[in-house]
Design a protein around this motif. Structure first.
Motif, PDB file in Angstrom:
ATOM      1  N   TYR A  63      39.451 -14.852   0.461  1.00 28.35           N
ATOM      2  CA  TYR A  63      38.609 -15.440  -0.564  1.00 28.35           C
ATOM      3  C   TYR A  63      38.773 -14.619  -1.830  1.00 28.35           C
ATOM      4  O   TYR A  63      39.255 -13.479  -1.802  1.00 28.35           O
ATOM      5  CB  TYR A  63      37.139 -15.483  -0.133  1.00 28.35           C
ATOM      6  N   GLN A  64      38.388 -15.193  -2.951  1.00 22.18           N
ATOM      7  CA  GLN A  64      38.537 -14.512  -4.230  1.00 22.18           C
ATOM      8  C   GLN A  64      37.202 -13.986  -4.734  1.00 22.18           C
ATOM      9  O   GLN A  64      36.147 -14.587  -4.487  1.00 22.18           O
ATOM     10  CB  GLN A  64      39.149 -15.457  -5.264  1.00 22.18           C
ATOM     11  N   VAL A  65      37.282 -12.861  -5.445  1.00 23.66           N
ATOM     12  CA  VAL A  65      36.086 -12.254  -6.016  1.00 23.66           C
ATOM     13  C   VAL A  65      36.384 -11.830  -7.450  1.00 23.66           C
ATOM     14  O   VAL A  65      37.538 -11.667  -7.845  1.00 23.66           O
ATOM     15  CB  VAL A  65      35.625 -11.013  -5.217  1.00 23.66           C
ATOM     16  N   LYS A  66      35.319 -11.643  -8.221  1.00 27.99           N
ATOM     17  CA  LYS A  66      35.435 -11.146  -9.591  1.00 27.99           C
ATOM     18  C   LYS A  66      34.648  -9.848  -9.701  1.00 27.99           C
ATOM     19  O   LYS A  66      33.511  -9.774  -9.236  1.00 27.99           O
ATOM     20  CB  LYS A  66      34.904 -12.178 -10.588  1.00 27.99           C
TER      21      LYS A  66
ATOM     22  N   THR B  22      41.992 -11.062  -4.716  1.00 27.30           N
ATOM     23  CA  THR B  22      41.953 -11.787  -3.445  1.00 27.30           C
ATOM     24  C   THR B  22      41.613 -10.813  -2.335  1.00 27.30           C
ATOM     25  O   THR B  22      42.246  -9.768  -2.199  1.00 27.30           O
ATOM     26  CB  THR B  22      43.306 -12.450  -3.149  1.00 27.30           C
ATOM     27  N   ILE B  23      40.593 -11.158  -1.561  1.00 26.28           N
ATOM     28  CA  ILE B  23      40.148 -10.320  -0.444  1.00 26.28           C
ATOM     29  C   ILE B  23      40.651 -10.929   0.855  1.00 26.28           C
ATOM     30  O   ILE B  23      40.523 -12.133   1.087  1.00 26.28           O
ATOM     31  CB  ILE B  23      38.611 -10.226  -0.394  1.00 26.28           C
ATOM     32  N   THR B  24      41.219 -10.085   1.706  1.00 27.71           N
ATOM     33  CA  THR B  24      41.612 -10.496   3.053  1.00 27.71           C
ATOM     34  C   THR B  24      40.790  -9.700   4.050  1.00 27.71           C
ATOM     35  O   THR B  24      40.872  -8.467   4.084  1.00 27.71           O
ATOM     36  CB  THR B  24      43.110 -10.259   3.313  1.00 27.71           C
ATOM     37  N   ASP B  25      39.965 -10.385   4.820  1.00 25.88           N
ATOM     38  CA  ASP B  25      39.188  -9.709   5.862  1.00 25.88           C
ATOM     39  C   ASP B  25      40.149  -9.244   6.944  1.00 25.88           C
ATOM     40  O   ASP B  25      40.888 -10.048   7.523  1.00 25.88           O
ATOM     41  CB  ASP B  25      38.138 -10.659   6.444  1.00 25.88           C
ATOM     42  N   PHE B  26      40.189  -7.948   7.211  1.00 24.94           N
ATOM     43  CA  PHE B  26      41.218  -7.352   8.057  1.00 24.94           C
ATOM     44  C   PHE B  26      41.227  -7.922   9.469  1.00 24.94           C
ATOM     45  O   PHE B  26      42.281  -8.183  10.034  1.00 24.94           O
ATOM     46  CB  PHE B  26      41.019  -5.833   8.113  1.00 24.94           C
ATOM     47  N   ASP B  27      40.062  -8.122  10.054  1.00 21.03           N
ATOM     48  CA  ASP B  27      39.995  -8.553  11.455  1.00 21.03           C
ATOM     49  C   ASP B  27      40.170 -10.059  11.638  1.00 21.03           C
ATOM     50  O   ASP B  27      40.800 -10.500  12.595  1.00 21.03           O
ATOM     51  CB  ASP B  27      38.672  -8.110  12.075  1.00 21.03           C
TER      52      ASP B  27
ATOM     53  N   ILE C  21      38.913  -4.399   4.655  1.00 21.15           N
ATOM     54  CA  ILE C  21      39.499  -5.496   3.878  1.00 21.15           C
ATOM     55  C   ILE C  21      40.728  -5.018   3.123  1.00 21.15           C
ATOM     56  O   ILE C  21      40.947  -3.809   2.950  1.00 21.15           O
ATOM     57  CB  ILE C  21      38.497  -6.083   2.855  1.00 21.15           C
ATOM     58  N   LEU C  22      41.536  -5.981   2.674  1.00 24.68           N
ATOM     59  CA  LEU C  22      42.645  -5.716   1.767  1.00 24.68           C
ATOM     60  C   LEU C  22      42.299  -6.356   0.429  1.00 24.68           C
ATOM     61  O   LEU C  22      41.892  -7.517   0.385  1.00 24.68           O
ATOM     62  CB  LEU C  22      43.951  -6.301   2.310  1.00 24.68           C
ATOM     63  N   VAL C  23      42.442  -5.597  -0.637  1.00 25.76           N
ATOM     64  CA  VAL C  23      42.160  -6.098  -1.981  1.00 25.76           C
ATOM     65  C   VAL C  23      43.491  -6.265  -2.710  1.00 25.76           C
ATOM     66  O   VAL C  23      44.176  -5.276  -2.994  1.00 25.76           O
ATOM     67  CB  VAL C  23      41.248  -5.135  -2.768  1.00 25.76           C
ATOM     68  N   THR C  24      43.858  -7.512  -2.985  1.00 22.51           N
ATOM     69  CA  THR C  24      45.108  -7.778  -3.678  1.00 22.51           C
ATOM     70  C   THR C  24      44.816  -8.113  -5.136  1.00 22.51           C
ATOM     71  O   THR C  24      44.142  -9.097  -5.443  1.00 22.51           O
ATOM     72  CB  THR C  24      45.869  -8.947  -3.015  1.00 22.51           C
ATOM     73  N   VAL C  25      45.315  -7.257  -6.030  1.00 17.95           N
ATOM     74  CA  VAL C  25      45.041  -7.423  -7.454  1.00 17.95           C
ATOM     75  C   VAL C  25      46.130  -6.700  -8.252  1.00 17.95           C
ATOM     76  O   VAL C  25      46.618  -5.643  -7.839  1.00 17.95           O
ATOM     77  CB  VAL C  25      43.634  -6.868  -7.821  1.00 17.95           C
ATOM     78  N   ALA C  26      46.523  -7.274  -9.365  1.00 18.44           N
ATOM     79  CA  ALA C  26      47.509  -6.670 -10.266  1.00 18.44           C
ATOM     80  C   ALA C  26      48.792  -6.269  -9.539  1.00 18.44           C
ATOM     81  O   ALA C  26      49.383  -5.221  -9.802  1.00 18.44           O
ATOM     82  CB  ALA C  26      46.899  -5.455 -10.971  1.00 18.44           C
ATOM     83  N   GLY C  27      49.198  -7.099  -8.571  1.00 19.22           N
ATOM     84  CA  GLY C  27      50.435  -6.847  -7.853  1.00 19.22           C
ATOM     85  C   GLY C  27      50.348  -5.775  -6.785  1.00 19.22           C
ATOM     86  O   GLY C  27      51.372  -5.377  -6.210  1.00 19.22           O
ATOM     87  N   ARG C  28      49.153  -5.292  -6.482  1.00 24.79           N
ATOM     88  CA  ARG C  28      48.959  -4.242  -5.463  1.00 24.79           C
ATOM     89  C   ARG C  28      48.053  -4.768  -4.361  1.00 24.79           C
ATOM     90  O   ARG C  28      47.182  -5.615  -4.606  1.00 24.79           O
ATOM     91  CB  ARG C  28      48.306  -3.001  -6.092  1.00 24.79           C
TER      92      ARG C  28
ATOM     93  N   ASP D  78      31.376  -3.332  -7.820  1.00 31.14           N
ATOM     94  CA  ASP D  78      30.404  -4.400  -7.582  1.00 31.14           C
ATOM     95  C   ASP D  78      31.110  -5.727  -7.884  1.00 31.14           C
ATOM     96  O   ASP D  78      31.658  -5.900  -8.983  1.00 31.14           O
ATOM     97  CB  ASP D  78      29.185  -4.241  -8.483  1.00 31.14           C
ATOM     98  N   VAL D  79      31.089  -6.649  -6.939  1.00 29.18           N
ATOM     99  CA  VAL D  79      31.841  -7.894  -7.098  1.00 29.18           C
ATOM    100  C   VAL D  79      31.004  -9.098  -6.671  1.00 29.18           C
ATOM    101  O   VAL D  79      30.001  -8.961  -5.966  1.00 29.18           O
ATOM    102  CB  VAL D  79      33.146  -7.876  -6.273  1.00 29.18           C
ATOM    103  N   GLU D  80      31.475 -10.288  -7.087  1.00 27.38           N
ATOM    104  CA  GLU D  80      30.855 -11.555  -6.704  1.00 27.38           C
ATOM    105  C   GLU D  80      31.941 -12.505  -6.216  1.00 27.38           C
ATOM    106  O   GLU D  80      33.055 -12.496  -6.759  1.00 27.38           O
ATOM    107  CB  GLU D  80      30.166 -12.209  -7.902  1.00 27.38           C
ATOM    108  N   PRO D  81      31.637 -13.331  -5.201  1.00 31.08           N
ATOM    109  CA  PRO D  81      32.585 -14.395  -4.845  1.00 31.08           C
ATOM    110  C   PRO D  81      32.831 -15.265  -6.071  1.00 31.08           C
ATOM    111  O   PRO D  81      31.909 -15.534  -6.847  1.00 31.08           O
ATOM    112  CB  PRO D  81      31.861 -15.154  -3.735  1.00 31.08           C
ATOM    113  N   LEU D  82      34.059 -15.717  -6.248  1.00 29.14           N
ATOM    114  CA  LEU D  82      34.403 -16.447  -7.466  1.00 29.14           C
ATOM    115  C   LEU D  82      33.787 -17.849  -7.501  1.00 29.14           C
ATOM    116  O   LEU D  82      33.344 -18.319  -8.553  1.00 29.14           O
ATOM    117  CB  LEU D  82      35.924 -16.533  -7.604  1.00 29.14           C
ATOM    118  N   THR D  83      33.760 -18.523  -6.335  1.00 30.35           N
ATOM    119  CA  THR D  83      33.244 -19.887  -6.263  1.00 30.35           C
ATOM    120  C   THR D  83      32.376 -20.045  -5.021  1.00 30.35           C
ATOM    121  O   THR D  83      32.339 -19.160  -4.153  1.00 30.35           O
ATOM    122  CB  THR D  83      34.390 -20.913  -6.191  1.00 30.35           C
TER     123      THR D  83
END
Length: 375
Positions: free
Chosen positions: A267-270, A257-262, A306-313, A279-284
């Motif tokens: 939104y989610q990415v893979k 899950t990406i959080t735009d800081f400003d 941005i903040l990248v939330t993944v695997a509990g971090r 290298d990532v893509e929007p999920l939907t």
């Protein structure tokens, strides 16, 4: 020749071979520590040059960039370093100059670690973990957080090391965990919020995950941590995690899950791949729309914190907002985009990044912003 003479000759030759072997081994260790056993000079290029540039740059010698190319500005920086270290001033980073650089960075790593800012080892190389330690030290001491060990940072570190040596009996360094508050930490270590704030020169009660706090000498062995799950700072900032570790947390194929800081938009990415960065893509398609909204409706190479939330971090990062290259998901996003972490590099040498792979300063500035180290 008698049997005795033959035996003595064999022993002598064996001794010479052993001595030579030890000399070669020592030389190899020296070369590894000092980065290279080659003379690096104007016109040379490669990883050896990049490592020297990285160390010099973070020691406040301007090499004109960390690009692995030994240009005139790097010559100037090496000459300045040689002058300060009372070496022969020729602008060539030979073994002696590189060894001096190795020793200085190693001592810096020892000093930072001794006062509670872990460099993840002492290797003489100014890598992401050492940069992170310097940034954390600067932030904790209200200095400009730029990762460069200039006069003010050097003086503050010398004072911190001296203070540490003068009073090492009861100092405890605590790393802030998710859900921590100053009041809970104070109770846990049987001290007060004011004492912790004074010891760490804090102007407010706000703390962030991964922050290192010096617990004043009145503190003792902690009690069982509180089970409170109230998030500290509401996830405002992310952890400053080097790319070498981040790529193991955010693995290929994982969803984050990406959080735009400003803007606060999420939104989610893979993760599609990438070795120098993710290298990532929007999920939907809906995620693509949210990302485009964060970019005010126009795709752009502009860097966003941005903040990248993944695997509990939740990790501090930076992204661009321009579709390019491979696409594998039907999501209205014609390609993929890049996410950078602390110390990550560009791909380089392609149509989107024609210059050699390098650490992008604009991305790194956004990473620091997402970690709360700059505005």
């Amino acid at each position: 020749m008698s049997n005795r003479s033959v035996m003595l000759a064999v022993v002598f030759l064996a001794g010479l071979l052993l001595a030579g072997s030890l000399f070669i081994t020592a030389g190899s260790a020296y070369a590894q520590g000092a980065y290279s056993d080659k003379d690096l000079a104007l016109g040379t290029y490669g990883e050896d040059v990049r490592q020297v540039q990285q160390c010099l740059s973070h020691l406040n010698y301007n090499t004109g960039g960390i690009d692995g190319i030994y240009g005139p500005q790097t010559v100037s920086a090496v000459s300045a370093f040689q002058k300060d270290q009372q070496l022969v001033i020729d602008g060539i980073a030979g073994p002696e100059t590189q060894w001096a650089l190795f020793k200085i960075v190693s001592q810096l790593q020892k000093d930072l670690t001794s006062v509670g800012f872990d460099t993840k080892g002492v290797d003489g190389c100014f890598g992401p973990a050492t940069v992170s330690a310097v940034l954390s030290f600067q932030t904790a001491n209200k200095l400009k957080a730029d990762g460069i060990v200039g006069p003010e940072t050097k003086k503050a570190l010398e004072q911190a090391v001296a203070a540490k040596k003068a009073n090492t009996s009861a100092t405890v360094v605590y790393i802030v965990q998710k859900g921590d508050t100053l009041s809970e930490i104070a109770v846990r270590y049987k001290t007060t919020v004011k004492a912790i704030k004074d010891a760490n020169k804090l102007s407010s009660d706000l703390i962030k995950v991964g922050q290192k706090l010096v617990i004043p000498s009145g503190g003792s062995t902690p009690t069982v941590p509180s089970t409170s799950t109230t998030p500290s700072r509401q996830g405002r900032f992310g952890e400053l995690v080097p790319w070498s570790e981040a790529q193991k947390i955010f693995k290929v194929g994982m969803i984050a899950t990406i959080t735009d800081f400003d803007t606060g938009l999420t939104y989610q990415v893979k993760r599609l791949g990438g070795s120098n960065h993710a290298d990532v893509e929007p999920l939907t398609a809906a995620d693509t729309a949210k990302m485009k909204q964060a970019y005010h409706g126009e795709w752009s190479w502009e860097r966003h914190a941005i903040l990248v939330t993944v695997a509990g971090r939740t990790i501090a990062a930076s992204q661009n907002g321009m579709p390019h290259g491979t696409s594998t998901i039907n999501n209205n996003f014609p390609g993929h985009f890049c996410i950078h972490f602390l110390g990550s590099m560009t791909h380089g040498n392609n149509q989107w990044a024609p210059s050699p792979a390098h650490v992008d300063a604009a991305h790194q500035a956004m990473v620091r912003k997402a970690a709360g180290l700059s505005s």
